[in-house]
Design a protein around this motif. Sequence first.
Motif, mmCIF file in Angstrom:
data_model
loop_
_atom_site.group_PDB
_atom_site.id
_atom_site.type_symbol
_atom_site.label_atom_id
_atom_site.label_comp_id
_atom_site.label_asym_id
_atom_site.label_seq_id
_atom_site.Cartn_x
_atom_site.Cartn_y
_atom_site.Cartn_z
ATOM 1 N N UNK A 106 80.975 136.156 99.984
ATOM 2 C CA UNK A 106 80.071 136.846 99.067
ATOM 3 C C UNK A 106 78.761 137.198 99.750
ATOM 4 N N UNK A 107 78.163 138.279 99.289
ATOM 5 C CA UNK A 107 76.811 138.612 99.719
ATOM 6 C C UNK A 107 75.829 137.742 98.959
ATOM 7 N N UNK A 108 74.661 137.573 99.510
ATOM 8 C CA UNK A 108 73.702 136.636 98.936
ATOM 9 C C UNK A 108 72.394 137.310 98.557
ATOM 10 N N UNK A 109 72.436 138.602 98.238
ATOM 11 C CA UNK A 109 71.240 139.296 97.791
ATOM 12 C C UNK A 109 70.798 138.812 96.427
ATOM 13 N N UNK A 110 69.671 139.344 95.974
ATOM 14 C CA UNK A 110 69.054 138.866 94.737
ATOM 15 C C UNK A 110 70.018 138.801 93.559
ATOM 16 N N UNK A 111 70.753 139.879 93.347
ATOM 17 C CA UNK A 111 71.639 139.960 92.199
ATOM 18 C C UNK A 111 73.097 139.985 92.622
ATOM 19 N N UNK A 112 73.354 139.589 93.820
ATOM 20 C CA UNK A 112 74.706 139.612 94.359
ATOM 21 C C UNK A 112 75.296 138.215 94.410
ATOM 22 N N UNK A 113 76.568 138.146 94.802
ATOM 23 C CA UNK A 113 77.256 136.870 94.880
ATOM 24 C C UNK A 113 78.421 136.837 93.919
ATOM 25 N N UNK A 114 78.819 135.623 93.534
ATOM 26 C CA UNK A 114 79.846 135.434 92.510
ATOM 27 C C UNK A 114 79.155 135.518 91.154
#
Length: 389
Positions: A106-114
């Motif tokens: 997963x990406x770990x940007x502000x609104x990213x992820x699971x």
Amino acid sequence: MRLVVAGLCLMAVTACTPEQPAGSATRPATPTGAAPSPRTSPPEPQTSTSTPRPARGELRFTEIARLEQPVAFAVRKGDDRLYVAEQTGRLRTTDGRTVIDLSGEVSTGNEQGLLGVAFHPTGRWVYLDWTDARGHTHITEWAYDGERATGRREVLKQDQPYANHNGGQLAFGPDGLLYIAFGDGGGAGDPQGNGQDLGTLLGKIVRIDPRGTPYKIPRDNPFAGRRGVRGEIWAYGLRNPWRFSFDRGTGDLWIGDVGQNAWEEVDHQPARSRGGENYGWNLREGKVRFRDGQARDLVEPVIVYPLNEGGNCSVIAGYVYRGERIPWLRGQFLYGDFCAGWVRAAPADDVTGSAEVGKVEQLSSFGEGPDGELYALSLQGPIYRIEPA
């Protein structure tokens, strides 16, 4: 203006980033050409107009578990465990068991992820909504027997133009179909006009049958079979519908749509709807014009409240309470705000009568147990069971 808290950015103002291309936070089916999918009649509402509503009481938020950045909650048929998605990439149970680990993908940007999780009504499959290393959204399926998740399969992928407004909510509706929330793709003010564009899934709630190759579009979707229009679309004109829920008593759909500059909103779709509602973004924010343009039959939100007043920043939609432990709360819709932390209850048949009933710091989501009892998730880690005080 920018707000980043423990990896999740749900700030509504300027999309959690400066005014530039970068990012801010937060119905199953038959194949086209086949017979229409049956739509089950929703159960009768559990409230009675002839019985006075019990006097309002108080709520207690009891911590039952602590996980890493919990953002979404699900239950599975025949299973008394509670499942929670951590934004950092793991699907876990509240007793700490890891079911699926995507933390390396997963990406770990502000609104990213699971960002979302839902179990098929049969309990045989689990679905996750997550963003990959490039920030694109995936809806992925696993077979699940209660012990192991196997047979990973890609159901749907949606490219994201910017890093914010990914939506993320997954839920199976009363009709047994999968509903998916997509934000407008990000960037301040919806620069690509995705909210009003029926040629893209961005800025929409989508309704599919995920048990297809890779999925099926229900023939009774409002735009199914129309040339130049995405048949998956169920509702549109949404900015960032971070969380939505179905009322288990009536089948109504409640959508929390994170605002831009001035207003947070909650939208309501009655169970009798055949879909196709236009909730107004980016022509309108809340009940106020945002951009010039023409559209007919815009559906107004049922709840609006101002941004930047008392620390407000991002609406978190909850559930209409249908449990038994809190009699005075039955038939009321719970919702909150990520930054301000308040939780409010509003009678579902008259949402103008809302009142604050508690606080949860960094409220990221609500959950509903198999018995109709409700839970609240904090991005700081705690999972709370909502109880009578």
